[in-house]
Write a protein that holds these residues in place. Structure first.
Motif, mmCIF file in Angstrom:
data_model
loop_
_atom_site.group_PDB
_atom_site.id
_atom_site.type_symbol
_atom_site.label_atom_id
_atom_site.label_comp_id
_atom_site.label_asym_id
_atom_site.label_seq_id
_atom_site.Cartn_x
_atom_site.Cartn_y
_atom_site.Cartn_z
ATOM 1 N N GLY A 422 0.807 -1.211 0.000
ATOM 2 C CA GLY A 422 0.000 0.000 0.000
ATOM 3 C C GLY A 422 0.842 1.262 0.000
ATOM 4 N N THR A 423 0.309 2.309 0.588
ATOM 5 C CA THR A 423 0.994 3.597 0.598
ATOM 6 C C THR A 423 2.184 3.627 1.561
ATOM 7 O OG1 THR A 423 -0.613 4.399 2.226
ATOM 8 C CG2 THR A 423 -1.061 4.884 -0.097
ATOM 9 N N LEU A 424 2.402 2.547 2.306
ATOM 10 C CA LEU A 424 3.575 2.451 3.173
ATOM 11 C C LEU A 424 4.596 1.442 2.654
ATOM 12 C CD1 LEU A 424 2.080 2.592 6.802
ATOM 13 C CD2 LEU A 424 3.406 4.355 5.615
ATOM 14 N N ALA A 425 4.427 0.966 1.432
ATOM 15 C CA ALA A 425 5.327 -0.056 0.888
ATOM 16 C C ALA A 425 6.771 0.414 0.866
ATOM 17 C CB ALA A 425 4.872 -0.454 -0.515
ATOM 18 N N SER A 426 6.993 1.675 0.543
ATOM 19 C CA SER A 426 8.359 2.193 0.415
ATOM 20 C C SER A 426 8.879 2.799 1.711
ATOM 21 C CB SER A 426 8.423 3.242 -0.697
ATOM 22 O OG SER A 426 7.553 4.330 -0.410
ATOM 23 N N SER A 427 8.149 2.637 2.799
ATOM 24 C CA SER A 427 8.588 3.190 4.075
ATOM 25 C C SER A 427 9.915 2.556 4.488
ATOM 26 C CB SER A 427 7.520 2.933 5.142
ATOM 27 O OG SER A 427 7.883 3.528 6.361
ATOM 28 N N ALA A 428 10.885 3.387 4.855
ATOM 29 C CA ALA A 428 12.243 2.908 5.147
ATOM 30 C C ALA A 428 12.368 2.486 6.607
ATOM 31 C CB ALA A 428 13.255 3.996 4.811
ATOM 32 N N VAL A 429 11.547 1.527 7.018
ATOM 33 C CA VAL A 429 11.639 1.018 8.388
ATOM 34 C C VAL A 429 12.618 -0.146 8.426
ATOM 35 C CG1 VAL A 429 9.321 1.754 9.047
ATOM 36 C CG2 VAL A 429 9.644 -0.481 7.977
ATOM 37 N N ARG A 434 9.350 -3.741 10.245
ATOM 38 C CA ARG A 434 8.579 -4.119 9.052
ATOM 39 C C ARG A 434 7.511 -5.153 9.408
ATOM 40 N NH1 ARG A 434 12.534 -5.014 6.246
ATOM 41 N NH2 ARG A 434 12.606 -2.984 5.182
ATOM 42 N N GLY A 435 6.281 -4.866 9.017
ATOM 43 C CA GLY A 435 5.168 -5.774 9.273
ATOM 44 C C GLY A 435 4.506 -5.577 10.619
#
Length: 499
Positions: A422-429, A434-435
């Protein structure tokens, strides 16, 4: 000068730190200390930070900062509209769109109209679901199965009146209405009310030279194309295509950019249309031609043939479940879907469909949940309206109360997952985060918002929390972007002790 060995120095330093009073030792980081430092630095730049975090099971507040400040929620408003739709219809609800024939059949000739009854389904003809994509082909197949090879008549849509309030939501910016992401949420939606526009350079024409022939413009489905003006920019910073539909005139204006290194021969994008019935008609005509059914031009001598007019069902389109519609709405932040679900909720609760009624119906739903309308003031379903007002506390209470409802799993499953989709797919966590965070995002100029759920695997007392983070009046060149602020707060929420 003789150098002292490094190891004895380190041992001496460690021994000295052990002798320091407890008050002078650096405190280990906590969620509270990291969040306070993070938001203080953001606020020094003039940004407003509003944050609220509660235990997902008990609702006990765990962190708060300006949680009553009212800001623009942007697309986090979709959590309000989709949870309301789930509350009214249930996760298993499906829209049914009946199609019927009104006229008479003479052999292989049908004289009459094909009538579609608008149901408010936002997914009819959409490419996002396998069951909704072949709508036009299904109509052509159903006509063919009835032995119809020729048709004289029209495509009509019933129950499609937009009412006195127009096509667009209150408080939408005029320049939003030109783009595909803000296609009008009409009662009858087809193919998400967008058309594919493709451009192609004539053979042998490069980007640097003056064009000798016009660019080839194609629309699919091949509806009556609006006037399209294409400007070529061969000296752009990067290649790309940008097109907008001018509100009022209907004209489409495109700028096709190229660089010395990139000169694509083809480019495409989607453009919003205000008349989905015309889009649907064009799609049906294409499918009929492929199936060998000729839609005849108007011929008075045939139209005058006396025949008993009948109305009989042809087929019925059935949408994906409400849970699936909500999932794609929130994962991909689809404005049209959110508006249609919000207006559908309004019709279900009030018997009418308008934005004034939506505001009243949403207020009643918030009151039912015990949420003060001072904390949230919805004006539309998508968050495009600048009349929407929300607080971090209000958004948290929407998620928190939804967790107590039968549809809870459907709403939670619809939220984008940080670093995954979604809109957080590219979030650099980091991998440890992650997840573990699901959150709806919202973005408008100078505004950013997040609302969702975080898992805290190392905290048995508060293993799951509901949070909202709202940033307003963001500087154009901040030291930390809104995404970086969210990522740092996310790391603290998941991995650090509260205090």
């Amino acid at each position: 000068m003789r150098r002292l060995p490094l190891a004895p120095l380190l041992l001496a330093a460690l021994a000295l730190s052990a002798c320091l009073p407890r008050a002078t030792r650096p405190s280990p980081p906590t969620l509270t200390s990291v969040a306070n430092a993070l938001f203080e630095s953001v606020e020094l730049e003039g940004t407003t930070a509003s944050v609220f975090l509660v235990d997902a099971q008990t609702g006990v507040p765990l962190y708060a900062r300006r949680e009553h400040v009212r800001l623009l929620p942007a697309s986090t408003m979709k959590v309000v509209s989709t949870s309301a739709a789930l509350a009214a219809f249930g996760a298993d609800y499906r829209f049914h769109t009946p199609v019927r024939l009104e006229g008479t059949q003479l052999g292989n000739l049908f004289l009459g109209d094909l009538v579609v009854e608008a149901s408010g389904d936002p997914s009819l003809g959409s490419w996002r679901f396998p069951e909704t994509t072949p709508a036009c082909e299904q109509i052509a197949e159903a006509l063919h199965a009835k032995g119809i090879r020729q048709w004289l008549g029209a495509v009509r849509v019933s129950n499609a009146d937009e009412g006195p309030y127009g096509l667009f939501g209150p408080g939408w910016a005029w320049d939003d209405a030109a783009y595909a992401y803000s296609a009008a949420p009409t009662p009858f939606v087809f193919r998400e009310n967008v058309v594919d526009l493709s451009l192609e350079r004539p053979e042998g024409q490069d980007c640097a030279s003056q064009p000798q022939k016009p660019v080839v413009v194609r629309y699919s489905p091949a509806l009556s194309a609006p006037a399209t003006v294409v400007y070529l920019d061969p000296n752009a910073q990067r290649a790309g295509l940008g097109c907008v539909r001018e509100r009022g005139s209907g004209r489409v204006r495109c700028v096709w950019r190229s660089t010395a290194e990139q000169c694509p021969r083809q480019a495409s994008m989607r453009i919003a249309v205000d008349e989905p019935q015309a889009l649907f008609t064009a799609c049906v005509e294409e499918a009929l031609a492929v199936r060998g059914i000729w839609r005849m031009p108007t011929a008075p001598q045939l139209a005058a043939v006396p025949a008993a007019t009948t109305s009989e069902p042809l087929l019925e389109f059935v949408s994906p479940s409400m849970a699936e519609l909500v999932k794609v709405t929130n994962k991909e932040s689809l404005n049209l879907y959110a508006e249609r679900l919000g207006l559908g909720f309004t019709r279900e609760r009030t018997g009418t469909e308008s934005y004034p009624a939506l505001r009243d119906a949403m207020a009643q739903e918030l009151t039912r949940r015990g949420i003060s309308t001072r904390l949230l003031r919805p004006a539309d379903g998508s968050g495009l309206s600048r009349y929407n007002v929300a607080t971090a506390r209000g958004l948290v209470e929407v998620i928190y109360t939804s967790l107590k409802e039968p549809y809870a799993n459907a709403l939670v499953d619809s939220l984008p997952i940080a670093g995954v989709d979604g809109t957080l797919a590219s979030s650099a966590v980091t991998d440890g985060i992650r997840g573990r965070i699901r959150a709806k995002t919202g973005t408008l100029s100078g505004q950013k918002a997040y609302v969702g759920i975080a898992e805290r695997p190392h905290d048995p007392q508060h293993p799951r929390v509901v949070f909202a983070l709202m940033l307003g009046n963001i500087d154009e060149q901040p030291a930390l972007t809104a995404s970086q602020v969210f990522e740092r707060f996310a790391e603290a929420m998941v991995g650090l002790p509260l205090r």
